[in-house]
Design a protein around this motif. Structure first.
Motif, short mmCIF file in Angstrom:
data_model
loop_
_atom_site.label_atom_id
_atom_site.label_comp_id
_atom_site.label_asym_id
_atom_site.label_seq_id
_atom_site.Cartn_x
_atom_site.Cartn_y
_atom_site.Cartn_z
N HIS A 92 0.97 -1.36 0.19
CA HIS A 92 -0.08 -0.09 -0.10
C HIS A 92 0.82 1.30 0.13
O HIS A 92 0.54 2.18 -0.79
N ASN A 114 -0.74 -0.60 -9.41
CA ASN A 114 -1.59 0.27 -8.18
C ASN A 114 -2.79 -0.74 -8.12
O ASN A 114 -3.25 -0.87 -6.65
N LYS A 115 -3.51 -1.14 -8.84
CA LYS A 115 -4.59 -2.04 -8.49
C LYS A 115 -4.21 -3.10 -7.85
O LYS A 115 -4.87 -3.41 -6.62
N SER A 116 -3.13 -3.76 -8.44
CA SER A 116 -2.71 -5.18 -7.76
C SER A 116 -2.06 -4.77 -6.18
O SER A 116 -2.53 -5.67 -5.46
N VAL A 118 -2.96 -2.35 -4.18
CA VAL A 118 -4.09 -1.99 -3.23
C VAL A 118 -4.78 -3.50 -2.94
O VAL A 118 -5.10 -3.93 -1.93
N LEU A 119 -5.31 -4.18 -4.10
CA LEU A 119 -6.20 -5.55 -3.83
C LEU A 119 -5.24 -6.67 -3.14
O LEU A 119 -5.77 -7.22 -2.18
N VAL A 120 -4.10 -6.77 -3.64
CA VAL A 120 -3.25 -7.93 -2.88
C VAL A 120 -2.85 -7.66 -1.81
O VAL A 120 -2.81 -8.45 -0.92
N ASP A 122 -4.68 -5.94 0.37
CA ASP A 122 -6.06 -6.30 1.21
C ASP A 122 -5.96 -7.83 1.55
O ASP A 122 -6.37 -8.15 2.41
#
Lengths: 333, 333
Positions: A92, A114-116, A118-120, A122
């Motif tokens: 993050h 960025n997507k990866s 944030v989601l990974v 989480d």
């Protein structure tokens, strides 16, 4: 690196002593990182979790459990928990930092990352949460949920305080607890709790982790201004260029004349930096001796960490933890 | 909106019935959202947590507890927990979605929001975690930690599966469980667990929440292609333009001729869309009756939700939950 140097480093001594358990933790991390449905997850985390990394935080949990000769296996889950939380935080931070640094010029790859991230991140938080629930200890869950809140609050505080000249040493300490010390102290504390240590011992483990983390972070912030790029891997003044208000600058701002204050406002608050500004900033820190004062603060926290160890059992691990506190500030000349 | 319409909506009937508890949950949310050190946090979350929002998820927890006439106060903590998790997920989705939509042209404001969204989302996750630990129920912690992992895994899966024509109905269902149903089912399940419901009743509460969430999401995805912009607030075909593979398209791809498959590859996989493509996509869905088939799927899940209620106590709340299942698919003509 020759062997003589290697055995002198306390975190490597710890890694040798705890080699079997560390291997078990690594295996657990790999198992729990895997996702049946989303193969992208281990892909993203592999370079963070697999490669390099001193595994300092999980080692602190294992070391605390070893101090009390704990013979269960929940300490392995907690060590993996701590490493997952650390990795999620790094992921993050990447989003937060990259956005700022490459402002206005993102690439498709950056956005995908960025997507990866944030989601990974989480996903790893959720996984760490499952692992700690498996220990069945509400006390451990209480400690780690509080640490998670301190970490998150510290990150937000850092974002808002970073370029605000009103940031004082109290705020700096809160940020440092959030970004570094909260996970160090939770790591040592839960290692003691799961091993049935006494209240006094658990408190000592918390104090040790807290002080060690603060010493570690202050040293890091100081080395940004006086480190050797070859050993630190950072360029002198990165924090200045990124307008991060760290302790050496905070101390200089506190004593600044009106003219000096205007300099800090321009370079840090407004981010208008020109050639020679870093040299001038360093000269101001020199003028008020803030690098030396910061170094004394770091050494003071290392002393506090060592003092906390007095309440813990006499054990080979305790000696190494003592040396570890010296080691994190030994880089400071 | 006139009164006759208002009382006919089951979620508003629930809100009336649970008004006192909902108010207590709102107060708890405001208290726990606050941060002594980081005032930016309530600033960022206020528009999400305070304004509007049907509070559907926390109401499901309160409703489940009311079904069993639970008289403690842990259901308030769990309802707040569920709302915090939902809000954190929305914040992180913002980062993921905004990055994609404004590709290549971020504003400073967008980037600042990205930072805030990531870090404040993490803060809300940590806060939700503290709240649930306060219930002292390991069973509840187990359910919610598993839900958190399902949610995160579903989000990652959605990211990788979104534009992949290989995505089948099985993958779609996993994504839907992650993005919607996992929190619905955890919300109803923990409401029952905290109230001392039997194993059979807890299972029924899970099944109800799971099926309700799936019906809700399928309806949402269907309305994207046939909804009225005035009532849905979305433009027809947003998912197509954003290249999201949802059920109506997945069903059309499964039956596509070679030529049609090339069309889907160009528009969804490669994202090369031209004027008239949305109309052609709609014509293909019409050709294979996939909008109608999707509608039947949604109605089927609503029936499953209602069937699950059979194992629960006869209670006014049960009647409203029954109507709620009809209501989430009633928008589908």
């Amino acid at each position: 690196m020759d062997i003589a140097t290697r055995v002198a480093k306390p975190h490597e001594e710890l890694a040798d002593l705890l080699a079997d358990e560390l291997q078990a933790v690594n295996a657990l991390i790999r198992r729990r990182m895997a996702s049946e449905h989303a193969p992208r997850i281990p892909e993203v985390t592999a370079h963070l979790v697999e490669a390099g990394g001193k595994r300092l935080r999980p080692m602190l949990t294992l070391a605390a459990a070893r101090l009390f000769e704990y013979d269960g296996d929940h300490h392995l889950r907690l060590a993996a928990t701590v490493e997952f939380i650390h990795t999620a935080t790094l992921l993050h931070d990447d989003v937060v930092d990259e956005s700022a640094q490459r402002r206005g010029r993102p690439t498709a790859n950056l956005l995908w990352d960025n997507k990866s991230s944030v989601l990974v991140g989480d996903y790893l938080f959720a996984r760490s949460f499952q692992l700690m629930v498996e220990t069945g200890s509400l006390r451990v869950l209480d400690i780690l949920s509080n640490a998670a809140a301190t970490i998150a609050e510290g990150e937000v505080l850092q974002m808002t305080a970073a370029t605000d000249l009103g940031t004082d040493e109290g705020v700096y300490l809160q940020v440092v607890r959030g970004k570094t010390a909260a996970l160090f102290s939770a790591a040592t504390e839960v290692g003691g709790v799961i091993s049935g240590a006494s209240e006094q011992e658990v408190r000592a483990l918390f104090d040790y982790g807290d002080a060690l983390g603060i010493a570690f972070q202050i040293a890091d912030d100081l080395l940004d201004y006086q480190g050797d790029a070859k050993t630190t891997g950072k360029n002198v003044g990165d924090d200045f260029r990124e307008r991060k208000l760290t302790l050496p600058v905070i101390k200089a701002v506190a004593q600044a004349t009106a003219e000096e204050r205007a300099f800090w406002q321009r370079t840090i608050e407004k981010g208008q930096q020109a050639e020679g500004d870093l040299d001038h900033a360093l000269a101001l820190m020199e003028k008020y001796g803030t690098l030396e004062a910061t170094r004394r603060d770091a050494l003071g926290w290392a002393e506090k960490a060592k003092a906390a160890l007095g309440a813990l059992p006499d054990h080979p691990v305790r000696r190494i933890l003592h040396e570890l506190a010296d080691y994190v500030v030994a880089r400071l000349t």
